[in-house]
Design a protein around this motif. Structure first.
Motif, mmCIF file in Angstrom:
data_model
loop_
_atom_site.group_PDB
_atom_site.id
_atom_site.type_symbol
_atom_site.label_atom_id
_atom_site.label_comp_id
_atom_site.label_asym_id
_atom_site.label_seq_id
_atom_site.Cartn_x
_atom_site.Cartn_y
_atom_site.Cartn_z
ATOM 1 N N LEU A 13 -7.553 -4.734 -7.448
ATOM 2 C CA LEU A 13 -7.566 -4.154 -6.002
ATOM 3 C C LEU A 13 -8.890 -3.386 -5.589
ATOM 4 N N VAL A 14 -9.454 -2.780 -6.390
ATOM 5 C CA VAL A 14 -10.738 -2.101 -5.840
ATOM 6 C C VAL A 14 -11.779 -2.928 -5.872
ATOM 7 N N ASP A 15 -11.806 -4.035 -6.511
ATOM 8 C CA ASP A 15 -12.793 -5.192 -6.612
ATOM 9 C C ASP A 15 -12.510 -6.010 -5.321
ATOM 10 N N LEU A 16 -11.226 -5.888 -4.753
ATOM 11 C CA LEU A 16 -10.789 -6.670 -3.476
ATOM 12 C C LEU A 16 -10.992 -5.821 -2.395
ATOM 13 N N GLY A 17 -11.701 -4.489 -2.561
ATOM 14 C CA GLY A 17 -11.970 -3.620 -1.453
ATOM 15 C C GLY A 17 -10.835 -2.710 -0.959
ATOM 16 N N ALA A 18 -9.755 -2.570 -1.642
ATOM 17 C CA ALA A 18 -8.679 -1.648 -1.290
ATOM 18 C C ALA A 18 -9.171 -0.329 -1.503
ATOM 19 N N ARG A 19 -8.292 0.550 -0.860
ATOM 20 C CA ARG A 19 -8.623 2.189 -1.162
ATOM 21 C C ARG A 19 -7.507 2.615 -2.133
ATOM 22 N N VAL A 20 -7.500 2.540 -3.200
ATOM 23 C CA VAL A 20 -6.673 2.718 -4.349
ATOM 24 C C VAL A 20 -6.422 4.177 -4.517
ATOM 25 N N LEU B 140 -14.211 3.226 -13.414
ATOM 26 C CA LEU B 140 -13.705 3.108 -12.063
ATOM 27 C C LEU B 140 -13.600 4.523 -11.323
ATOM 28 N N GLU B 141 -13.826 5.377 -12.010
ATOM 29 C CA GLU B 141 -13.631 6.863 -11.756
ATOM 30 C C GLU B 141 -13.986 6.990 -10.410
ATOM 31 N N ASP B 142 -15.123 6.332 -9.839
ATOM 32 C CA ASP B 142 -15.666 6.858 -8.499
ATOM 33 C C ASP B 142 -14.937 5.968 -7.523
ATOM 34 N N ARG B 143 -14.368 5.036 -8.012
ATOM 35 C CA ARG B 143 -13.870 3.817 -6.969
ATOM 36 C C ARG B 143 -12.375 3.958 -6.444
ATOM 37 N N LEU B 144 -11.679 5.100 -7.182
ATOM 38 C CA LEU B 144 -10.324 5.471 -6.835
ATOM 39 C C LEU B 144 -10.022 6.713 -6.903
ATOM 40 N N GLN B 145 -8.765 7.104 -6.381
ATOM 41 C CA GLN B 145 -8.384 8.516 -6.663
ATOM 42 C C GLN B 145 -7.402 8.672 -7.651
ATOM 43 N N VAL B 146 -7.140 9.608 -8.489
ATOM 44 C CA VAL B 146 -6.316 9.777 -9.380
ATOM 45 C C VAL B 146 -5.299 10.892 -9.267
ATOM 46 N N ASN B 147 -3.996 11.029 -9.015
ATOM 47 C CA ASN B 147 -3.273 11.923 -9.010
ATOM 48 C C ASN B 147 -2.375 12.197 -10.248
ATOM 49 N N MET C 46 -6.813 -16.154 -4.073
ATOM 50 C CA MET C 46 -6.179 -15.145 -3.140
ATOM 51 C C MET C 46 -7.320 -14.806 -1.946
ATOM 52 N N ASP C 47 -6.821 -14.490 -0.792
ATOM 53 C CA ASP C 47 -7.749 -14.224 0.225
ATOM 54 C C ASP C 47 -8.385 -12.788 0.194
ATOM 55 N N ARG C 48 -9.555 -12.369 -0.101
ATOM 56 C CA ARG C 48 -9.979 -11.090 -0.262
ATOM 57 C C ARG C 48 -9.671 -10.292 0.944
ATOM 58 N N GLU C 49 -9.764 -10.840 1.968
ATOM 59 C CA GLU C 49 -9.354 -10.099 3.417
ATOM 60 C C GLU C 49 -8.175 -9.193 3.115
ATOM 61 N N THR C 50 -6.888 -9.969 2.529
ATOM 62 C CA THR C 50 -5.703 -9.258 2.524
ATOM 63 C C THR C 50 -5.765 -7.852 2.129
ATOM 64 N N PHE C 51 -6.507 -7.488 1.332
ATOM 65 C CA PHE C 51 -6.422 -6.149 0.599
ATOM 66 C C PHE C 51 -7.742 -5.033 1.012
ATOM 67 N N ALA C 52 -8.569 -5.990 1.651
ATOM 68 C CA ALA C 52 -9.899 -4.968 1.951
ATOM 69 C C ALA C 52 -9.401 -3.951 2.988
ATOM 70 N N GLY C 53 -9.778 -2.459 2.543
ATOM 71 C CA GLY C 53 -9.657 -1.584 3.441
ATOM 72 C C GLY C 53 -8.115 -1.048 3.379
ATOM 73 N N ARG C 54 -7.344 -1.877 2.696
ATOM 74 C CA ARG C 54 -5.847 -1.400 2.746
ATOM 75 C C ARG C 54 -5.795 -0.287 1.746
ATOM 76 N N ARG C 55 -4.707 0.791 2.387
ATOM 77 C CA ARG C 55 -4.634 1.956 1.432
ATOM 78 C C ARG C 55 -3.272 1.567 0.410
ATOM 79 N N VAL C 56 -3.518 1.669 -0.690
ATOM 80 C CA VAL C 56 -2.773 1.311 -1.883
ATOM 81 C C VAL C 56 -2.300 2.418 -2.772
ATOM 82 N N LEU C 57 -1.074 2.669 -2.923
ATOM 83 C CA LEU C 57 -0.492 3.741 -3.981
ATOM 84 C C LEU C 57 -0.124 2.923 -5.174
#
Ligand SMILES: NC(=O)c1ccc[n+]([C@@H]2O[C@H](COP(=O)([O-])OP(=O)(O)OC[C@H]3O[C@@H](n4cnc5c(N)ncnc54)[C@H](O)[C@@H]3O)[C@@H](O)[C@H]2O)c1
Length: 328
Positions: free
Chosen positions: A28-35, A55-62, A1-12
């Motif tokens: 998704l975190v490894d692919l650079g998404a904002r999760v 992963l705690e510092d690399r994503l948001q949890v609600n 899969m192309d890494r670019e697809t998810f880089a910087g994307r805001r994902v819920l």
């Protein structure tokens, strides 16, 4: 899969602390998404904070509930993608407590879609549906044209949840699609009990040196390893061809439950099981033999399962040998 697809994307990811959601989040975190994960952590379900250990510092949890329209209204805003995985997964619980299943798997799905329609109509949604919508198969392998005739309350509500997504795609242009998952296994699955899958209890018991129970044993099934399910979710999200579509996932082989029990013991290097007949109330909602025809997603997206059942079981056992204490 192309890494670019998810880089910087805001994902819920709804249900993001659960089995499949947390494995997806890692990718998704490894692919650079904002999760961002949203999960209620209801103890009977598969959510577990250990699933995101490291992963705690690399994503948001609600920590909130998808039944709470106000939370969701806020959370879907400023997101590019929603992987909608929050669900009540137990078939037996859906019969004991049909209203909770209705509220989570059906009503909350509609309100998530309403939040998207009103507050973020440009989002794309991938819904985790289930083979349970087919009920007892009329033919095998089951393709997407098979009649939908769920055998339990869970199947009915998941079917409605799935179709709300397709209707919102078709009527309002809120891009949405659904994957009908079959039994999925792997690290971070619920092993405490059989609420998510019986394989979870088998894994726990074999590691605790106890005999696990096989009910009947003759039924055939297919199993998707979680990394393959995650690949399917990512591929589905990255293609416009999936909007408004429904796809089956499947496994690398078809196997009876008794053969699966033997395979698990072989992979583990020991263990035992007892064969019991189905408890009467469970027999009534059992779907019998099932395996999926996944040629549709293979031809549209090129997806197919890659991890053999033997390897999938070996990786799962290795994970729980190390981490079982966090899951019981
Ligand atoms: N695992 C499988 O074999 C399988 C098969 C078919 C379909 N599915 C579907 O895939 C999705 C994910 O399943 P999973 O196996 O990861 O199960 P899981 O129980 O591990 O994950 C579901 C997550 O949703 C959360 N959740 C439940 N109700 C919620 C609510 N009201 N609000 C917020 N969060 C809530 C749970 O806490 C849990 O973390 C589910 O929708 C399920 O129906 C799974």
């Amino acid at each position: 899969m192309d890494r670019e697809t998810f880089a910087g994307r805001r994902v819920l990811i709804s249900g993001g602390l659960g089995f499949i959601g947390s494995n997806l989040a890692r990718n998704l975190v490894d692919l650079g998404a904002r999760v961002t994960l949203v999960d209620s952590l209801v103890p009977e379900y598969g959510g577990n904070l250990f699933n995101i250990a490291g992963l705690e510092d690399r994503l948001q949890v609600n920590i909130s509930d998808v039944r709470d329209e106000y939370s969701l209204r806020y959370l879907v805003q400023h997101k590019d993608l929603l992987f909608n995985l929050a669900g009540q997964t137990s078939h037996a619980d859906s019969m004991q407590d049909p209203y909770t299943d209705l509220d989570i798997n059906c009503r909350a799905q509609l309100s998530i879609l309403e939040s998207c329609r009103k507050h973020n109509p440009d989002i794309k949604i991938i819904f985790a549906s289930t083979r349970q919508v087919y009920g007892k198969p009329e033919y095998l392998p089951v393709d997407e044209k098979h009649l939908l005739r769920p055998a339990d309350v869970n199947g009915i509500n998941k079917m409605a949840g799935e179709w709300y997504h397709i209707v919102y795609n078709n009527v309002y242009g809120v891009r949405a699609c659904a994957l009908r998952l079959t039994n999925t296994i792997g690290p971070r699955m619920r092993v405490k009990d059989a609420r998510q899958t019986f394989v979870g209890t088998w894994i726990r018991q074999i590691l605790e040196d106890k005999a696990f129970e096989v009910w009947d044993g003759g039924q055939v099934r297919d199993f998707t390893y979680v990394d393959d399910a995650v690949d399917a979710l990512l591929l589905t999200a990255s293609s416009e061809k999936t909007d408004g579509q429904v796809f089956n996932l499947g496994g690398t082989c078809v196997i009876s439950l008794k053969e699966l029990a033997e395979l698990l013991i072989d992979v583990n290097g020991g263990g035992s099981y007892v064969v019991r007949s189905f408890p009467a109330e469970r027999k009534k909602i059992d779907i019998g033999d099932y395996h999926a025809d996944f040629s549709r997603i293979r031809s549209v997206l090129g997806w197919e399962p890659r991890v053999s059942l033997r390897d999938g079981l070996a990786r799962t056992l290795a994970f729980y040998r190390e981490h079982l204490k966090h899951y019981i």
